[in-house]
Write a protein that holds these residues in place. Sequence first.
Motif, PDB file in Angstrom:
ATOM      1  N   MET A 317       0.832  -1.190   0.000  1.00 59.97           N
ATOM      2  CA  MET A 317       0.000   0.000   0.000  1.00 59.97           C
ATOM      3  C   MET A 317       0.877   1.254   0.000  1.00 59.97           C
ATOM      4  N   ASN A 318       0.462   2.254  -0.756  1.00 53.79           N
ATOM      5  CA  ASN A 318       1.091   3.568  -0.692  1.00 53.79           C
ATOM      6  C   ASN A 318       0.366   4.386   0.373  1.00 53.79           C
ATOM      7  N   THR A 319       1.114   4.897   1.333  1.00 56.53           N
ATOM      8  CA  THR A 319       0.500   5.571   2.475  1.00 56.53           C
ATOM      9  C   THR A 319       0.569   7.092   2.409  1.00 56.53           C
ATOM     10  N   GLU A 320       1.528   7.631   1.665  1.00 62.44           N
ATOM     11  CA  GLU A 320       1.657   9.091   1.578  1.00 62.44           C
ATOM     12  C   GLU A 320       2.580   9.435   0.412  1.00 62.44           C
ATOM     13  N   THR A 321       2.385  10.626  -0.142  1.00 61.16           N
ATOM     14  CA  THR A 321       3.172  11.042  -1.304  1.00 61.16           C
ATOM     15  C   THR A 321       3.977  12.307  -1.013  1.00 61.16           C
ATOM     16  N   LYS A 322       4.731  12.737  -1.985  1.00 58.83           N
ATOM     17  CA  LYS A 322       5.553  13.931  -1.827  1.00 58.83           C
ATOM     18  C   LYS A 322       4.694  15.132  -1.444  1.00 58.83           C
ATOM     19  N   CYS A 323       5.153  15.853  -0.428  1.00 51.90           N
ATOM     20  CA  CYS A 323       4.386  16.990   0.104  1.00 51.90           C
ATOM     21  C   CYS A 323       4.751  18.309  -0.573  1.00 51.90           C
ATOM     22  N   TYR A 324       5.950  18.400  -1.093  1.00 51.20           N
ATOM     23  CA  TYR A 324       6.501  19.631  -1.665  1.00 51.20           C
ATOM     24  C   TYR A 324       6.434  20.780  -0.655  1.00 51.20           C
ATOM     25  N   ASN A 325       6.364  22.016  -1.135  1.00 49.29           N
ATOM     26  CA  ASN A 325       6.605  23.172  -0.258  1.00 49.29           C
ATOM     27  C   ASN A 325       5.481  24.200  -0.252  1.00 49.29           C
ATOM     28  N   GLY A 326       4.298  23.800  -0.694  1.00 54.83           N
ATOM     29  CA  GLY A 326       3.171  24.721  -0.687  1.00 54.83           C
ATOM     30  C   GLY A 326       3.078  25.608  -1.905  1.00 54.83           C
ATOM     31  N   ASP A 327       3.995  25.457  -2.865  1.00 55.19           N
ATOM     32  CA  ASP A 327       3.919  26.266  -4.085  1.00 55.19           C
ATOM     33  C   ASP A 327       2.716  25.865  -4.942  1.00 55.19           C
ATOM     34  N   ASN A 328       2.320  24.607  -4.861  1.00 55.48           N
ATOM     35  CA  ASN A 328       1.209  24.097  -5.679  1.00 55.48           C
ATOM     36  C   ASN A 328       1.395  24.476  -7.148  1.00 55.48           C
ATOM     37  N   SER A 329       2.580  24.199  -7.647  1.00 58.70           N
ATOM     38  CA  SER A 329       2.958  24.674  -8.974  1.00 58.70           C
ATOM     39  C   SER A 329       2.660  23.659 -10.066  1.00 58.70           C
ATOM     40  N   THR A 330       2.650  24.151 -11.298  1.00 54.08           N
ATOM     41  CA  THR A 330       2.493  23.285 -12.463  1.00 54.08           C
ATOM     42  C   THR A 330       3.631  22.278 -12.551  1.00 54.08           C
ATOM     43  N   GLU A 331       4.844  22.746 -12.277  1.00 59.34           N
ATOM     44  CA  GLU A 331       6.014  21.872 -12.360  1.00 59.34           C
ATOM     45  C   GLU A 331       5.905  20.714 -11.378  1.00 59.34           C
ATOM     46  N   CYS A 352      -1.950   7.316  -2.593  1.00 56.84           N
ATOM     47  CA  CYS A 352      -2.582   8.210  -1.612  1.00 56.84           C
ATOM     48  C   CYS A 352      -1.837   9.526  -1.504  1.00 56.84           C
ATOM     49  N   TYR A 353      -2.428  10.552  -2.123  1.00 61.73           N
ATOM     50  CA  TYR A 353      -1.908  11.923  -2.020  1.00 61.73           C
ATOM     51  C   TYR A 353      -1.909  12.343  -0.549  1.00 61.73           C
ATOM     52  N   TRP A 354      -1.153  13.380  -0.233  1.00 60.47           N
ATOM     53  CA  TRP A 354      -1.115  13.844   1.150  1.00 60.47           C
ATOM     54  C   TRP A 354      -2.316  14.783   1.396  1.00 60.47           C
ATOM     55  N   ASN A 355      -2.143  16.048   1.677  1.00 56.89           N
ATOM     56  CA  ASN A 355      -3.231  16.913   2.148  1.00 56.89           C
ATOM     57  C   ASN A 355      -4.317  17.132   1.097  1.00 56.89           C
ATOM     58  N   LEU A 356      -5.536  16.719   1.409  1.00 54.84           N
ATOM     59  CA  LEU A 356      -6.666  17.011   0.520  1.00 54.84           C
ATOM     60  C   LEU A 356      -6.943  18.506   0.489  1.00 54.84           C
ATOM     61  N   ILE A 357      -7.023  19.111   1.666  1.00 55.95           N
ATOM     62  CA  ILE A 357      -7.342  20.544   1.802  1.00 55.95           C
ATOM     63  C   ILE A 357      -6.399  21.158   2.825  1.00 55.95           C
ATOM     64  N   LEU A 358      -5.950  22.383   2.549  1.00 57.61           N
ATOM     65  CA  LEU A 358      -5.267  23.202   3.550  1.00 57.61           C
ATOM     66  C   LEU A 358      -5.886  24.593   3.548  1.00 57.61           C
ATOM     67  N   ASN A 359      -5.588  25.354   4.592  1.00 57.01           N
ATOM     68  CA  ASN A 359      -6.096  26.725   4.643  1.00 57.01           C
ATOM     69  C   ASN A 359      -5.202  27.670   3.849  1.00 57.01           C
ATOM     70  N   GLU A 360      -5.539  28.945   3.906  1.00 55.48           N
ATOM     71  CA  GLU A 360      -4.880  29.940   3.048  1.00 55.48           C
ATOM     72  C   GLU A 360      -3.382  30.084   3.306  1.00 55.48           C
ATOM     73  N   LYS A 369       5.312  24.908   4.958  1.00 59.86           N
ATOM     74  CA  LYS A 369       4.220  24.808   4.001  1.00 59.86           C
ATOM     75  C   LYS A 369       4.284  23.489   3.235  1.00 59.86           C
ATOM     76  N   GLN A 370       3.098  23.019   2.834  1.00 62.05           N
ATOM     77  CA  GLN A 370       3.030  21.843   1.968  1.00 62.05           C
ATOM     78  C   GLN A 370       1.911  22.015   0.945  1.00 62.05           C
ATOM     79  N   ASN A 371       1.942  21.174  -0.082  1.00 57.54           N
ATOM     80  CA  ASN A 371       0.937  21.242  -1.143  1.00 57.54           C
ATOM     81  C   ASN A 371      -0.386  20.635  -0.696  1.00 57.54           C
ATOM     82  N   SER A 372      -1.428  20.927  -1.448  1.00 51.32           N
ATOM     83  CA  SER A 372      -2.744  20.333  -1.219  1.00 51.32           C
ATOM     84  C   SER A 372      -3.529  20.367  -2.522  1.00 51.32           C
TER      85      SER A 372
END
Length: 465
Positions: A317-331, A352-360, A369-372
């Motif tokens: 099972m995949n339990t979590e994926t790369k979180c990155y840095n909150g840029d939520n970029s195309t790249e 299984c992606y990490w954060n479904l939703i984060l705040n502003e 920071k991480q991506n969502s």
Amino acid sequence: MKFNKILIAAILFTSALSAQNYNVEVSYVTLKKGEASPIKKHETKIDPNIKVHQNDFIVLVPEVEFQTIEGIGGAFNENGGEALFSLPKTKQREVLKNLFNTNNANLVFNRTPIGASDFSLDAYSYSMVPEDYDMKYFSIKRDKKHLLPFIKEALKENNSMILQASPWSPPAWMKYSNAMDKNNLDKEKSRLIESPEIYEAYTTYLIKYIKAYKNEGVEIDRFCIQNEPDTYAPFPGCNMTMEQLQDLSVNYVIPAFKNEDLDTGIWAGTFRTINRGDHYKLLNSKTFENFDGIGFQYANEAFIREVSLLAPNMKIMNTETKCYNGDNSTEQAKERLSEIANYINAGSTNYCYWNLILNETSNSAWGWKQNSLMVINRQNGAIQYTPDYNAMYLASNSVVKGDKRIAHISKHRIVTTKNRNNEIKVLIQNNKSTNQFVRLIIGEEEINVELPEDALCSLTLKLNN
């Protein structure tokens, strides 16, 4: 004579490309910006005469099947729940529908923490009273504010959802440090206390969690014993040796769950392949046979594949994926297919992606920071769909619960599956700024099909009647 042979060969080659047993449909998403409904249809172009480079050949072998897919999804967390419920009811429903409904993103295999994670609002457990060995004061009251309602509302959109769970940390009083977080300050004290009394108390804690959630109408299908047992982090965590993980699991947790007649799966992990060879130790010890499966995050495909060599019947099972840095970029979104392929092609039944939703702020309580998939502004109610959302939306509509992974040969990073109707699906990315042809090869049939420019694409091959 030589010319005639060449002509005959060319005619036969063209005939092979032209004779189609399959119809091909092409759907795609662009990753430039997030959209609530990102999937577009591409006008299918089949050209038997166009020259296709060998690097763009994709050999499909649908008769060779591997694991059954359990689905694609992401992680619930307290931060996201708080942001979701800051919205008016109509917007909440819109968000939930877009994430979980089978006619939308169809995120069906999701994760939830047992107690605090690094994207909880702060560190907490369900046992905040020290030395409560019998769990008289056990309570999931904290989860009932943001996390549980988030999950329960999601289940209304998709009642076939599968939930995996993991504890980030035991209750503070069960650790040498007497702290759930700040594990980087004293590495030796960040561990679970090694004593039968603590192991029994922690086992009772886990059983009460499963039962309490079930009483709320939320079934936990499976859980991993410890999230990232190899880390010393500032956020909630617990460094756990494989000897301790095996002792706790095999001699306490697994027997107790059986005695309670709980059918929740108990999985080894979650393992990274970064700074320790934990999964190798486990698989070499033979105690792995006590576990229902093994969970990986931040792991390399080659190391995951070796599970099937050491333990051929072990589920992955995949339990979590790369979180990155909150840029939520195309790249960053363009890297998602590579990661999905990494896990699915290594034998995982899910992604299984990490954060479904984060705040502003996209910030954790511990300062990064991480991506969502979505960013919700609690002040003005704005909902931002990220490029990752587009990628996950298409992936979860292409790699579907119940599909079988099938064999393929390709120089592209792709995922190939087939569904119960024997429709073949290929998830593939075209990063070129122009449309590109690839050649699909199935037995004697060859189909040159066009991919739209700069897009993540899903090809569906249906047998002609």
